[in-house]
Scaffold this motif. Structure first.
Motif, PDB file in Angstrom:
ATOM      1  N   CYS A  11       0.867  -1.191   0.000  1.00 19.19           N
ATOM      2  CA  CYS A  11       0.000   0.000   0.000  1.00 19.19           C
ATOM      3  C   CYS A  11       0.896   1.231   0.000  1.00 19.19           C
ATOM      4  O   CYS A  11       2.019   1.195   0.527  1.00 19.19           O
ATOM      5  N   ARG A  13       0.183   3.987   1.589  1.00 22.80           N
ATOM      6  CA  ARG A  13       0.170   4.506   2.966  1.00 22.80           C
ATOM      7  C   ARG A  13      -0.904   3.717   3.712  1.00 22.80           C
ATOM      8  O   ARG A  13      -1.915   3.348   3.118  1.00 22.80           O
ATOM      9  N   LYS A  14      -0.673   3.483   5.002  1.00 22.13           N
ATOM     10  CA  LYS A  14      -1.622   2.676   5.764  1.00 22.13           C
ATOM     11  C   LYS A  14      -2.830   3.531   6.163  1.00 22.13           C
ATOM     12  O   LYS A  14      -2.670   4.607   6.739  1.00 22.13           O
ATOM     13  N   CYS A  15      -4.049   3.072   5.862  1.00 23.17           N
ATOM     14  CA  CYS A  15      -5.252   3.776   6.328  1.00 23.17           C
ATOM     15  C   CYS A  15      -5.431   3.490   7.820  1.00 23.17           C
ATOM     16  O   CYS A  15      -5.169   2.364   8.265  1.00 23.17           O
ATOM     17  N   TYR A  17      -7.705   2.764   9.844  1.00 26.25           N
ATOM     18  CA  TYR A  17      -8.687   1.789  10.359  1.00 26.25           C
ATOM     19  C   TYR A  17      -8.353   0.368   9.906  1.00 26.25           C
ATOM     20  O   TYR A  17      -9.006  -0.594  10.309  1.00 26.25           O
ATOM     21  N   CYS A  18      -7.339   0.210   9.059  1.00 26.83           N
ATOM     22  CA  CYS A  18      -7.174  -1.037   8.303  1.00 26.83           C
ATOM     23  C   CYS A  18      -6.275  -2.027   9.031  1.00 26.83           C
ATOM     24  O   CYS A  18      -5.178  -1.682   9.463  1.00 26.83           O
ATOM     25  N   SER A  22      -0.360  -5.297   4.936  1.00 25.52           N
ATOM     26  CA  SER A  22       0.309  -4.618   3.825  1.00 25.52           C
ATOM     27  C   SER A  22       1.508  -3.846   4.356  1.00 25.52           C
ATOM     28  O   SER A  22       1.564  -3.481   5.536  1.00 25.52           O
ATOM     29  N   GLY A  56      -5.775  -7.257  -1.458  1.00 19.97           N
ATOM     30  CA  GLY A  56      -4.604  -6.681  -0.800  1.00 19.97           C
ATOM     31  C   GLY A  56      -4.932  -6.072   0.538  1.00 19.97           C
ATOM     32  O   GLY A  56      -5.919  -6.418   1.159  1.00 19.97           O
ATOM     33  N   GLY A  57      -4.049  -5.107   0.885  1.00 17.07           N
ATOM     34  CA  GLY A  57      -3.112  -4.413   0.048  1.00 17.07           C
ATOM     35  C   GLY A  57      -3.766  -3.693  -1.155  1.00 17.07           C
ATOM     36  O   GLY A  57      -4.958  -3.487  -1.213  1.00 17.07           O
ATOM     37  N   THR A  58      -2.922  -3.311  -2.063  1.00 15.84           N
ATOM     38  CA  THR A  58      -3.361  -2.562  -3.238  1.00 15.84           C
ATOM     39  C   THR A  58      -2.806  -3.228  -4.493  1.00 15.84           C
ATOM     40  O   THR A  58      -1.726  -2.852  -4.967  1.00 15.84           O
ATOM     41  N   ASN A  91      -7.310   0.756  -5.711  1.00 17.95           N
ATOM     42  CA  ASN A  91      -7.484   2.008  -4.997  1.00 17.95           C
ATOM     43  C   ASN A  91      -7.658   3.114  -6.049  1.00 17.95           C
ATOM     44  O   ASN A  91      -6.828   3.223  -6.959  1.00 17.95           O
ATOM     45  N   ARG A 128      -8.233   8.585   3.588  1.00 18.33           N
ATOM     46  CA  ARG A 128      -8.051   8.042   2.240  1.00 18.33           C
ATOM     47  C   ARG A 128      -7.191   8.983   1.390  1.00 18.33           C
ATOM     48  O   ARG A 128      -7.170  10.192   1.601  1.00 18.33           O
TER      49      ARG A 128
HETATM   50  S1  SF4 Z   1      -5.483  -2.362   2.147  1.00 15.75           S
HETATM   51 FE1  SF4 Z   1      -6.850  -0.701   1.480  1.00 15.75          FE
HETATM   52  S2  SF4 Z   1      -7.745   0.040   3.395  1.00 15.75           S
HETATM   53 FE2  SF4 Z   1      -5.904  -1.141   3.954  1.00 15.75          FE
HETATM   54  S3  SF4 Z   1      -4.234   0.350   4.077  1.00 15.75           S
HETATM   55 FE3  SF4 Z   1      -4.226  -0.470   1.990  1.00 15.75          FE
HETATM   56  S4  SF4 Z   1      -5.502   0.995   0.815  1.00 15.75           S
HETATM   57 FE4  SF4 Z   1      -5.927   1.363   2.993  1.00 15.75          FE
END
Ligand code: SF4
Length: 368
Positions: A11, A13-15, A17-18, A22, A56-58, A91, A128
């Motif tokens: 990813c 950048r880490k969101c 809440y996630c 990743s 994922g991940g992305t 994403n 986001r």
């Molecule tokens: S997997 Fe999706 S929600 Fe989780 S950090 Fe990566 S982009 Fe954000």
């Protein structure tokens, strides 16, 4: 028929809440991951599969050539059905129409766009990377590129959400004319920044009303709710995810990926370094000892996942697969749910109503 899941653990950048696994990507890490992924895939015996899912991940951080390379390896190693559903999570901040077109050429035929919301304030509160307009633009770009099976992922119960906001998000998804909508309730997961406290989370009553209003728009717009959090234009239900909800069979590749042969569940540790060390050099003889044993697929799991779907629990199938029937106490509880408008019981099928979905956690924990 198997499904194939590929976990792409990168990813930007880490969101906050996630809790999906990743890490930040780099050229070297990506090259080593792709090599290890190749060797892991080559370690497995040939199976027939009718779905492939890049999650994922992305996954959209991989290049179209890298996705094409994985697809061609999968087709070489496994019997992939000609009409297979091939989904890639994306994403909205990571692709445009030209890149979508190349993903389509690489063999992806279904996109799952992680929009989360179409409102500026809620997107900001979720940390986001994309704006509301970019989320909508991603849907239009995907269609312009030629995708005819597009899903948008949205979230409910997010900070500062009101029933009006939930309704507007549902309306926007419908106006964008996508074939599939997922709307998951925000879970506060341990170890994430949100677990340390986040302002503006709506209370249970507001969340319930958000869910009802969201579902109402989906109904009125021609989508069928086929799972507690999933809606589709008939014929566009996610074939891959149905394998999870029906306790089916799938292989999972990559760090943190799970797999099931419908009897036993296994996973590989969510650790990219261990993954690369395990599979870097050559395909291993038997990859299963490298996987963690996660448990046996049992009647309880089947009951829980079935009751999350609109078609509900088939009690004849429960007895055929697991040799068990519902107990007198379980039937009595379900009859009480039926009398309260939370469940429907007919012949050999039991399903939760929409009000039942809203309190499914308590129904299921009492039932199990
Ligand atoms: S997997 Fe999706 S929600 Fe989780 S950090 Fe990566 S982009 Fe954000």
């Amino acid at each position: 028929m198997y499904g194939i899941y590929i976990h792409v653990p990168f990813c930007i950048r880490k969101c906050p809440y996630c809790d999906f696994y990743s890490v930040a990507s780099s050229e070297d890490l990506r090259r080593d991951y792709l090599l290890a992924l190749r060797n892991q895939i080559l370690s497995f015996d040939r199976v027939s599969a009718d779905t492939v899912y890049f999650g994922g991940g992305t996954p959209s951080l991989l290049t179209p050539q890298e996705i094409a390379g994985i697809m061609s390896l999968l087709r070489e190693r496994f019997d992939i059905d000609d009409g297979a559903e091939v989904t890639m999570e994306c994403n909205p901040a990571t692709a445009d129409a030209a890149k979508f077109r190349r993903f389509l050429d690489a063999g992806v035929n279904r996109l799952s766009l992680g929009c989360q919301s179409f409102q500026a304030q809620t997107l900001r509160s979720l940390g986001r990377l994309h704006s509301a307009e970019e989320a909508k633009e991603a849907v239009r770009d995907a269609r312009e590129a030629g995708f005819r099976n597009i899903s948008v992922d949205l979230m409910l119960g997010i900070p500062f959400e009101t029933p009006d906001v939930a309704e507007r998000d549902a309306l926007t998804a419908a106006e964008l004319d996508v074939q599939h909508v997922s709307a998951y309730l925000l879970r506060i997961c341990e170890g994430t920044p949100f677990a340390e406290g986040v302002p503006g989370i709506p209370d249970d009553d507001v969340q319930a009303e958000c869910y009802r209003r969201f579902c109402g728009v989906m109904d009125a717009s021609g989508y069928r709710q086929y799972e507690i959090s999933n809606f589709a234009v008939p014929g566009y239900e996610s074939r891959h995810n149905m394998k999870y909800w029906q306790c089916g069979q799938w292989l999972g590749f990559g760090p943190g990926a799970h797999m099931s042969d419908s009897v036993t569940r296994r996973s590989f540790a969510a650790d990219i370094r261990r993954f690369i060390d395990a599979f870097r050099d050559s395909p291993v003889g038997d990859p299963l000892p490298l996987m963690q044993y996660e448990g046996t697929v049992d009647a309880e799991e089947y009951i829980i996942t079935s009751l999350r779907t609109a078609s509900g629990l088939d009690t004849a199938e429960l007895s055929r697969r697991f040799g068990v029937s519902l107990s007198v106490d379980q039937i009595s509880l379900l009859e009480k749910c039926r009398d309260a408008g939370l469940a429907e019981l007919a012949d050999e099928h039991i399903r939760l109503t929409r009000d039942g979905f809203l309190v499914s956690n308590s129904i299921l924990s009492e039932l199990i």
